[in-house]
Design a protein around this motif. Structure first.
Motif, PDB file in Angstrom:
ATOM      1  N   ALA A 149       0.822  -1.209   0.000  1.00  0.00           N
ATOM      2  CA  ALA A 149       0.000   0.000   0.000  1.00  0.00           C
ATOM      3  C   ALA A 149       0.857   1.260   0.000  1.00  0.00           C
ATOM      4  CB  ALA A 149      -0.919   0.003   1.218  1.00  0.00           C
ATOM      5  N   GLY A 150       0.437   2.237  -0.811  1.00  0.00           N
ATOM      6  CA  GLY A 150       1.121   3.518  -0.822  1.00  0.00           C
ATOM      7  C   GLY A 150       0.694   4.415   0.321  1.00  0.00           C
ATOM      8  N   GLY A 151      -0.400   4.073   0.964  1.00  0.00           N
ATOM      9  CA  GLY A 151      -0.883   4.842   2.098  1.00  0.00           C
ATOM     10  C   GLY A 151      -1.967   4.073   2.815  1.00  0.00           C
ATOM     11  N   MET A 152      -2.127   4.339   4.107  1.00  0.00           N
ATOM     12  CA  MET A 152      -3.149   3.659   4.898  1.00  0.00           C
ATOM     13  C   MET A 152      -3.772   4.641   5.872  1.00  0.00           C
ATOM     14  SD  MET A 152      -2.910   0.251   7.358  1.00  0.00           S
ATOM     15  CE  MET A 152      -2.344   1.010   8.888  1.00  0.00           C
ATOM     16  N   THR A 153      -5.091   4.643   5.932  1.00  0.00           N
ATOM     17  CA  THR A 153      -5.811   5.420   6.932  1.00  0.00           C
ATOM     18  C   THR A 153      -6.789   4.487   7.633  1.00  0.00           C
ATOM     19  OG1 THR A 153      -7.504   6.089   5.326  1.00  0.00           O
ATOM     20  CG2 THR A 153      -5.627   7.573   5.638  1.00  0.00           C
ATOM     21  N   ALA A 154      -7.168   4.841   8.849  1.00  0.00           N
ATOM     22  CA  ALA A 154      -8.078   3.994   9.620  1.00  0.00           C
ATOM     23  C   ALA A 154      -9.167   4.841  10.244  1.00  0.00           C
ATOM     24  CB  ALA A 154      -7.318   3.235  10.697  1.00  0.00           C
ATOM     25  N   ARG A 155     -10.379   4.307  10.209  1.00  0.00           N
ATOM     26  CA  ARG A 155     -11.514   4.895  10.909  1.00  0.00           C
ATOM     27  C   ARG A 155     -12.204   3.774  11.655  1.00  0.00           C
ATOM     28  NH1 ARG A 155     -17.357   6.436   8.513  1.00  0.00           N
ATOM     29  NH2 ARG A 155     -18.286   7.242  10.442  1.00  0.00           N
ATOM     30  N   GLY A 156     -11.950   3.695  12.950  1.00  0.00           N
ATOM     31  CA  GLY A 156     -12.507   2.599  13.726  1.00  0.00           C
ATOM     32  C   GLY A 156     -12.066   1.271  13.147  1.00  0.00           C
ATOM     33  N   VAL A 158     -12.383   0.130  10.137  1.00  0.00           N
ATOM     34  CA  VAL A 158     -12.223   0.132   8.680  1.00  0.00           C
ATOM     35  C   VAL A 158     -10.883   0.756   8.317  1.00  0.00           C
ATOM     36  CG1 VAL A 158     -13.126   0.924   6.464  1.00  0.00           C
ATOM     37  CG2 VAL A 158     -14.704   0.273   8.286  1.00  0.00           C
ATOM     38  N   VAL A 159     -10.059  -0.020   7.622  1.00  0.00           N
ATOM     39  CA  VAL A 159      -8.765   0.451   7.139  1.00  0.00           C
ATOM     40  C   VAL A 159      -8.872   0.674   5.633  1.00  0.00           C
ATOM     41  CG1 VAL A 159      -6.368  -0.204   6.729  1.00  0.00           C
ATOM     42  CG2 VAL A 159      -7.419  -0.655   8.943  1.00  0.00           C
ATOM     43  N   THR A 160      -8.401   1.826   5.168  1.00  0.00           N
ATOM     44  CA  THR A 160      -8.396   2.141   3.743  1.00  0.00           C
ATOM     45  C   THR A 160      -6.964   2.114   3.234  1.00  0.00           C
ATOM     46  OG1 THR A 160     -10.363   3.538   3.989  1.00  0.00           O
ATOM     47  CG2 THR A 160      -9.050   3.832   1.995  1.00  0.00           C
ATOM     48  N   LEU A 161      -6.730   1.350   2.167  1.00  0.00           N
ATOM     49  CA  LEU A 161      -5.399   1.193   1.590  1.00  0.00           C
ATOM     50  C   LEU A 161      -5.394   1.678   0.145  1.00  0.00           C
ATOM     51  CD1 LEU A 161      -4.633  -2.469   2.773  1.00  0.00           C
ATOM     52  CD2 LEU A 161      -3.851  -0.358   3.861  1.00  0.00           C
ATOM     53  N   ASP A 162      -4.337   2.391  -0.227  1.00  0.00           N
ATOM     54  CA  ASP A 162      -4.122   2.815  -1.611  1.00  0.00           C
ATOM     55  C   ASP A 162      -3.189   1.795  -2.252  1.00  0.00           C
ATOM     56  OD1 ASP A 162      -3.789   4.137  -3.980  1.00  0.00           O
ATOM     57  OD2 ASP A 162      -2.453   5.677  -3.171  1.00  0.00           O
ATOM     58  N   THR A 163      -3.705   0.973  -3.167  1.00  0.00           N
ATOM     59  CA  THR A 163      -2.925  -0.134  -3.718  1.00  0.00           C
ATOM     60  C   THR A 163      -2.928  -0.114  -5.241  1.00  0.00           C
ATOM     61  OG1 THR A 163      -4.699  -1.774  -4.002  1.00  0.00           O
ATOM     62  CG2 THR A 163      -3.821  -1.477  -1.765  1.00  0.00           C
ATOM     63  N   ARG A 164      -2.162  -1.030  -5.826  1.00  0.00           N
ATOM     64  CA  ARG A 164      -2.108  -1.155  -7.286  1.00  0.00           C
ATOM     65  C   ARG A 164      -3.458  -1.555  -7.871  1.00  0.00           C
ATOM     66  NH1 ARG A 164       1.878  -6.286  -7.510  1.00  0.00           N
ATOM     67  NH2 ARG A 164       2.730  -5.107  -5.760  1.00  0.00           N
ATOM     68  N   TRP A 165      -4.334  -2.115  -7.020  1.00  0.00           N
ATOM     69  CA  TRP A 165      -5.662  -2.527  -7.481  1.00  0.00           C
ATOM     70  C   TRP A 165      -6.707  -1.447  -7.208  1.00  0.00           C
ATOM     71  CZ3 TRP A 165      -3.014  -5.855  -3.912  1.00  0.00           C
ATOM     72  CH2 TRP A 165      -2.254  -6.852  -4.544  1.00  0.00           C
ATOM     73  N   GLY A 166      -6.259  -0.277  -6.814  1.00  0.00           N
ATOM     74  CA  GLY A 166      -7.170   0.790  -6.451  1.00  0.00           C
ATOM     75  C   GLY A 166      -7.371   0.842  -4.943  1.00  0.00           C
ATOM     76  N   LEU A 168      -8.702  -0.145  -1.479  1.00  0.00           N
ATOM     77  CA  LEU A 168      -9.246  -1.278  -0.743  1.00  0.00           C
ATOM     78  C   LEU A 168      -9.696  -0.793   0.625  1.00  0.00           C
ATOM     79  CD1 LEU A 168      -6.597  -4.103  -1.406  1.00  0.00           C
ATOM     80  CD2 LEU A 168      -8.581  -3.470  -2.791  1.00  0.00           C
ATOM     81  N   ARG A 169     -10.838  -1.284   1.069  1.00  0.00           N
ATOM     82  CA  ARG A 169     -11.295  -1.029   2.440  1.00  0.00           C
ATOM     83  C   ARG A 169     -11.472  -2.375   3.122  1.00  0.00           C
ATOM     84  NH1 ARG A 169     -13.816   3.013  -0.447  1.00  0.00           N
ATOM     85  NH2 ARG A 169     -13.140   5.105   0.198  1.00  0.00           N
ATOM     86  N   ILE A 170     -10.893  -2.488   4.302  1.00  0.00           N
ATOM     87  CA  ILE A 170     -10.883  -3.760   5.016  1.00  0.00           C
ATOM     88  C   ILE A 170     -11.577  -3.578   6.360  1.00  0.00           C
ATOM     89  CG2 ILE A 170      -9.435  -5.579   5.987  1.00  0.00           C
ATOM     90  CD1 ILE A 170      -7.316  -4.840   3.918  1.00  0.00           C
ATOM     91  N   GLY A 171     -12.639  -4.346   6.564  1.00  0.00           N
ATOM     92  CA  GLY A 171     -13.338  -4.333   7.844  1.00  0.00           C
ATOM     93  C   GLY A 171     -12.645  -5.260   8.824  1.00  0.00           C
ATOM     94  N   LEU A 172     -12.342  -4.760  10.003  1.00  0.00           N
ATOM     95  CA  LEU A 172     -11.606  -5.515  11.013  1.00  0.00           C
ATOM     96  C   LEU A 172     -12.580  -6.056  12.057  1.00  0.00           C
ATOM     97  CD1 LEU A 172      -8.722  -2.927  11.571  1.00  0.00           C
ATOM     98  CD2 LEU A 172      -8.793  -4.791   9.907  1.00  0.00           C
TER      99      LEU A 172
END
Length: 219
Positions: A149-156, A158-166, A168-172
């Motif tokens: 990932a080129g960058g990662m942000t988190a809100r509770g 949910v983690v948002t990743l900037d990747t080669r596939w566009g 991605l949001r990952i629910g934890l």
């Protein structure tokens, strides 16, 4: 991790009408199911009669029938029918504990306790749910390198990743002290090649954190 008392349970596409599924959030066992209209429900995974898991039951239209004695419960959790006593006016006290249920960002969420407003997230496509036998924080720390990932942000949760596939949001989902689930979604409608790449990266993440090794970035 929570958004206003809401926790991700599953990818929306993984729970079709008619098939209940069990989930665990921080030790709380929950059954997730859809009624005939497609609305998602989240209940305590326990029949109040004999304690059988409701996730073992059968969905018929807009109710679940417990596997053990066939007691039927409507979408509000109230018992509607007891087959052994078909003429009984079922007492209102016989009911399954229900939780708030909502869908956002390609995931089904449960509101536990006294939740606030349900989460609002951009539309997304579910790619894969991954169950990992490590503490949630261990899996979280490995996400950026696993998905390159080129960058990662988190809100509770949910983690948002900037990747080669566009994006991605990952629910934890914290299952217990040493187990978690990662519900991986992608913005838009990724093609088969992108979905396969995301799934491979997720598998490497699980293998890496469970073995305690570093497999490097996604390929």
């Amino acid at each position: 991790m929570t958004i206003n008392g809401w926790f991700p349970l599953a990818l929306s596409g993984s729970i079709p009408p008619g098939i209940p599924a069990g989930a665990i959030v921080k030790g709380t066992e929950i059954v997730v199911w859809r009624d005939q209209a497609g609305e998602a429900h989240a209940w305590e995974d326990r029949c109040p009669h004999r304690g059988m898991k409701m996730s073992f039951g059968v969905v018929r239209g807009d109710h679940i029938a417990c596997l053990y004695h066939g007691w039927q419960y409507g979408p509000d959790g109230q018992c509607r029918k007891i087959p052994a006593h078909p003429d009984l006016d079922v007492p209102r006290s016989i009911c399954v504990k229900t939780y708030g249920a909502a869908e956002a960002g390609g995931m089904i969420w449960a509101g536990l306790g006294a939740p606030g407003d349900a989460p609002v997230l951009p539309e997304a496509t579910g790619v894969r749910s991954l169950y990992v036998d490590v503490p949630l924080n261990t899996a979280l720390a490995a996400l950026p390198s696993a998905f390159d990932a080129g960058g990662m942000t988190a809100r509770g949760p949910v983690v948002t990743l900037d990747t080669r596939w566009g994006t991605l949001r990952i629910g934890l989902q914290e299952i217990g002290e040493a187990q978690c689930a990662l519900h991986v979604t992608a913005a838009g409608n990724p093609g088969a090649e992108a979905r396969a790449g995301i799934a491979r990266a997720a598998t490497r993440l699980r293998d890496s954190v469970e073995s305690g090794t570093d497999t490097g970035v996604a390929a």
